[in-house]
Each structure stands twice: as C-alpha cells, then as structure tokens.
Design a protein around this motif. Structure first.
Motif, PDB file in Angstrom:
ATOM      1  N   SER A 108       9.173 -74.181 -67.917  1.00 29.23           N
ATOM      2  CA  SER A 108      10.170 -75.207 -67.604  1.00 29.23           C
ATOM      3  C   SER A 108      11.372 -75.163 -68.549  1.00 29.23           C
ATOM      4  O   SER A 108      12.449 -75.619 -68.200  1.00 29.23           O
ATOM      5  CB  SER A 108       9.530 -76.587 -67.642  1.00 29.23           C
ATOM      6  N   ASN A 109      11.193 -74.589 -69.735  1.00 30.72           N
ATOM      7  CA  ASN A 109      12.318 -74.484 -70.671  1.00 30.72           C
ATOM      8  C   ASN A 109      13.182 -73.255 -70.407  1.00 30.72           C
ATOM      9  O   ASN A 109      14.135 -72.995 -71.130  1.00 30.72           O
ATOM     10  CB  ASN A 109      11.808 -74.489 -72.111  1.00 30.72           C
ATOM     11  N   GLY A 110      12.840 -72.471 -69.364  1.00 30.65           N
ATOM     12  CA  GLY A 110      13.650 -71.319 -68.983  1.00 30.65           C
ATOM     13  C   GLY A 110      13.175 -69.995 -69.537  1.00 30.65           C
ATOM     14  O   GLY A 110      13.694 -68.943 -69.157  1.00 30.65           O
ATOM     15  N   TYR A 111      12.200 -70.003 -70.435  1.00 33.77           N
ATOM     16  CA  TYR A 111      11.693 -68.757 -71.007  1.00 33.77           C
ATOM     17  C   TYR A 111      10.766 -68.048 -70.025  1.00 33.77           C
ATOM     18  O   TYR A 111      10.011 -68.678 -69.291  1.00 33.77           O
ATOM     19  CB  TYR A 111      10.937 -69.013 -72.311  1.00 33.77           C
ATOM     20  N   ARG A 112      10.807 -66.717 -70.040  1.00 37.38           N
ATOM     21  CA  ARG A 112       9.930 -65.936 -69.179  1.00 37.38           C
ATOM     22  C   ARG A 112       8.501 -66.009 -69.696  1.00 37.38           C
ATOM     23  O   ARG A 112       8.266 -65.921 -70.903  1.00 37.38           O
ATOM     24  CB  ARG A 112      10.370 -64.479 -69.139  1.00 37.38           C
ATOM     25  N   ILE A 113       7.567 -66.142 -68.770  1.00 35.65           N
ATOM     26  CA  ILE A 113       6.152 -66.124 -69.148  1.00 35.65           C
ATOM     27  C   ILE A 113       5.596 -64.735 -68.886  1.00 35.65           C
ATOM     28  O   ILE A 113       5.167 -64.055 -69.811  1.00 35.65           O
ATOM     29  CB  ILE A 113       5.356 -67.197 -68.372  1.00 35.65           C
ATOM     30  N   ALA A 114       5.598 -64.313 -67.627  1.00 37.22           N
ATOM     31  CA  ALA A 114       5.086 -62.992 -67.255  1.00 37.22           C
ATOM     32  C   ALA A 114       5.353 -62.780 -65.773  1.00 37.22           C
ATOM     33  O   ALA A 114       5.524 -63.742 -65.024  1.00 37.22           O
ATOM     34  CB  ALA A 114       3.587 -62.903 -67.523  1.00 37.22           C
ATOM     35  N   PRO A 115       5.352 -61.516 -65.341  1.00 41.93           N
ATOM     36  CA  PRO A 115       5.456 -61.292 -63.900  1.00 41.93           C
ATOM     37  C   PRO A 115       4.151 -61.699 -63.205  1.00 41.93           C
ATOM     38  O   PRO A 115       3.077 -61.597 -63.794  1.00 41.93           O
ATOM     39  CB  PRO A 115       5.705 -59.791 -63.770  1.00 41.93           C
ATOM     40  N   THR A 166      -4.882 -67.762 -64.238  1.00 38.29           N
ATOM     41  CA  THR A 166      -4.488 -68.395 -62.992  1.00 38.29           C
ATOM     42  C   THR A 166      -3.666 -69.634 -63.309  1.00 38.29           C
ATOM     43  O   THR A 166      -4.099 -70.509 -64.057  1.00 38.29           O
ATOM     44  CB  THR A 166      -5.727 -68.790 -62.167  1.00 38.29           C
ATOM     45  N   VAL A 167      -2.484 -69.710 -62.728  1.00 45.17           N
ATOM     46  CA  VAL A 167      -1.590 -70.846 -62.913  1.00 45.17           C
ATOM     47  C   VAL A 167      -1.733 -71.743 -61.677  1.00 45.17           C
ATOM     48  O   VAL A 167      -1.600 -71.258 -60.553  1.00 45.17           O
ATOM     49  CB  VAL A 167      -0.125 -70.388 -63.062  1.00 45.17           C
ATOM     50  N   PRO A 168      -2.025 -73.028 -61.847  1.00 47.96           N
ATOM     51  CA  PRO A 168      -2.162 -73.902 -60.678  1.00 47.96           C
ATOM     52  C   PRO A 168      -0.871 -73.949 -59.858  1.00 47.96           C
ATOM     53  O   PRO A 168       0.217 -74.152 -60.396  1.00 47.96           O
ATOM     54  CB  PRO A 168      -2.454 -75.280 -61.277  1.00 47.96           C
ATOM     55  N   ALA A 169      -1.007 -73.755 -58.560  1.00 48.27           N
ATOM     56  CA  ALA A 169       0.160 -73.771 -57.673  1.00 48.27           C
ATOM     57  C   ALA A 169       0.847 -75.126 -57.679  1.00 48.27           C
ATOM     58  O   ALA A 169       2.048 -75.211 -57.428  1.00 48.27           O
ATOM     59  CB  ALA A 169      -0.260 -73.396 -56.257  1.00 48.27           C
ATOM     60  N   SER A 170       0.106 -76.179 -58.004  1.00 49.34           N
ATOM     61  CA  SER A 170       0.706 -77.517 -58.042  1.00 49.34           C
ATOM     62  C   SER A 170       1.737 -77.659 -59.154  1.00 49.34           C
ATOM     63  O   SER A 170       2.555 -78.563 -59.127  1.00 49.34           O
ATOM     64  CB  SER A 170      -0.380 -78.576 -58.205  1.00 49.34           C
ATOM     65  N   THR A 171       1.710 -76.756 -60.130  1.00 50.01           N
ATOM     66  CA  THR A 171       2.676 -76.822 -61.227  1.00 50.01           C
ATOM     67  C   THR A 171       3.881 -75.924 -60.983  1.00 50.01           C
ATOM     68  O   THR A 171       4.799 -75.894 -61.789  1.00 50.01           O
ATOM     69  CB  THR A 171       2.028 -76.401 -62.558  1.00 50.01           C
ATOM     70  N   VAL A 172       3.880 -75.186 -59.868  1.00 49.38           N
ATOM     71  CA  VAL A 172       4.920 -74.193 -59.608  1.00 49.38           C
ATOM     72  C   VAL A 172       5.962 -74.753 -58.648  1.00 49.38           C
ATOM     73  O   VAL A 172       5.632 -75.391 -57.654  1.00 49.38           O
ATOM     74  CB  VAL A 172       4.298 -72.901 -59.034  1.00 49.38           C
ATOM     75  N   SER A 173       7.226 -74.509 -58.977  1.00 52.40           N
ATOM     76  CA  SER A 173       8.334 -74.896 -58.108  1.00 52.40           C
ATOM     77  C   SER A 173       9.436 -73.864 -58.273  1.00 52.40           C
ATOM     78  O   SER A 173       9.363 -72.992 -59.129  1.00 52.40           O
ATOM     79  CB  SER A 173       8.841 -76.292 -58.461  1.00 52.40           C
ATOM     80  N   LEU A 213       4.275 -75.939 -66.836  1.00 54.59           N
ATOM     81  CA  LEU A 213       3.499 -75.676 -68.047  1.00 54.59           C
ATOM     82  C   LEU A 213       4.313 -74.824 -69.016  1.00 54.59           C
ATOM     83  O   LEU A 213       5.167 -74.042 -68.607  1.00 54.59           O
ATOM     84  CB  LEU A 213       2.206 -74.943 -67.693  1.00 54.59           C
ATOM     85  N   SER A 214       4.008 -74.963 -70.283  1.00 54.59           N
ATOM     86  CA  SER A 214       4.633 -74.094 -71.277  1.00 54.59           C
ATOM     87  C   SER A 214       3.867 -72.771 -71.339  1.00 54.59           C
ATOM     88  O   SER A 214       2.754 -72.669 -70.823  1.00 54.59           O
ATOM     89  CB  SER A 214       4.629 -74.773 -72.654  1.00 54.59           C
ATOM     90  N   LYS A 215       4.448 -71.787 -71.983  1.00 59.15           N
ATOM     91  CA  LYS A 215       3.773 -70.501 -72.117  1.00 59.15           C
ATOM     92  C   LYS A 215       2.469 -70.654 -72.887  1.00 59.15           C
ATOM     93  O   LYS A 215       1.460 -70.035 -72.547  1.00 59.15           O
ATOM     94  CB  LYS A 215       4.685 -69.484 -72.814  1.00 59.15           C
TER      95      LYS A 215
END
Length: 106
Positions: A53-60, A80-87, A97-99
């Motif tokens: 959310s802060n704009g930093y890349r996490i991973a592909p 696994t990143v919960p889809a509910s947190t993705v926009s 989520l943060s990295k």
C-alpha cells in the motif's frame, strides 16, 4: 444563548424539509457506483508485480490459486496473499498488507 438553540434547530429542520429527495437519491446512486467499482475483483495473472500500500514492490505474482488468491515467492517461500486484501490502485495490483506482513504470512 439558549434562546437561539430552538430557533437554530427549527431553521435546520426547515432547510432539510425543502431539500429534494432527488439530491439524496443521486448521492446514494453515486456512492453505490463507486462502491461497486471498488469492490470489483482485480484481474490477476502470473507475472504481474504486487505492490504494498505504500507503493513499494513486494514480488511478482508466481501464480493465482483456485480461490483467486495470488501467490508470490518471497524470501525463498511460496506465500499466499489473501485476495480480499488486493485491489488495483493507479493501475497497479496493490495489497493492503505491508511487505513484512506478507513475508510473515503462511
């Protein structure tokens, strides 16, 4: 000062009585449209970059599982990143989520 409180309340009620209900309906419709647009699922594909959310890349994104949750390889682990947190924010796939939170997920 207390003499003016009932007068102010009466003026407020009178003002609201003259506001057309169409204004409220248009506002409600606009809010509903924005909410639906924000709630629309993000199209996720392997290879897309996942951002915090802060704009930093996490991973592909390595892959998307059957539930629609994106999976990334982070620090040598499949996470696994919960889809509910993705926009989608400004055209980027972003998680709330943060990295560090993603790295500590199971």
């Amino acid at each position: 000062m207390n003499k003016f409180a009932p007068l102010a309340a009466l003026a407020t009620v009178a003002t609201l009585a003259f506001v057309p209900t169409a204004v409220f309906a248009e506002t409600t419709q606009a809010v509903h449209e924005v909410t639906e647009e924000a709630a629309a699922p993000v199209q996720l594909n392997a290879g897309m970059m996942l951002y915090a959310s802060n704009g930093y890349r996490i991973a592909p994104i390595y892959r998307v599982n059957a539930d629609g949750n994106p999976q990334v390889i982070l620090n040598g682990r499949l996470v696994t990143v919960p889809a509910s947190t993705v926009s989608e924010v400004e055209g980027k796939v972003t998680t709330s989520l943060s990295k560090k939170e993603v790295a500590s997920a199971k």
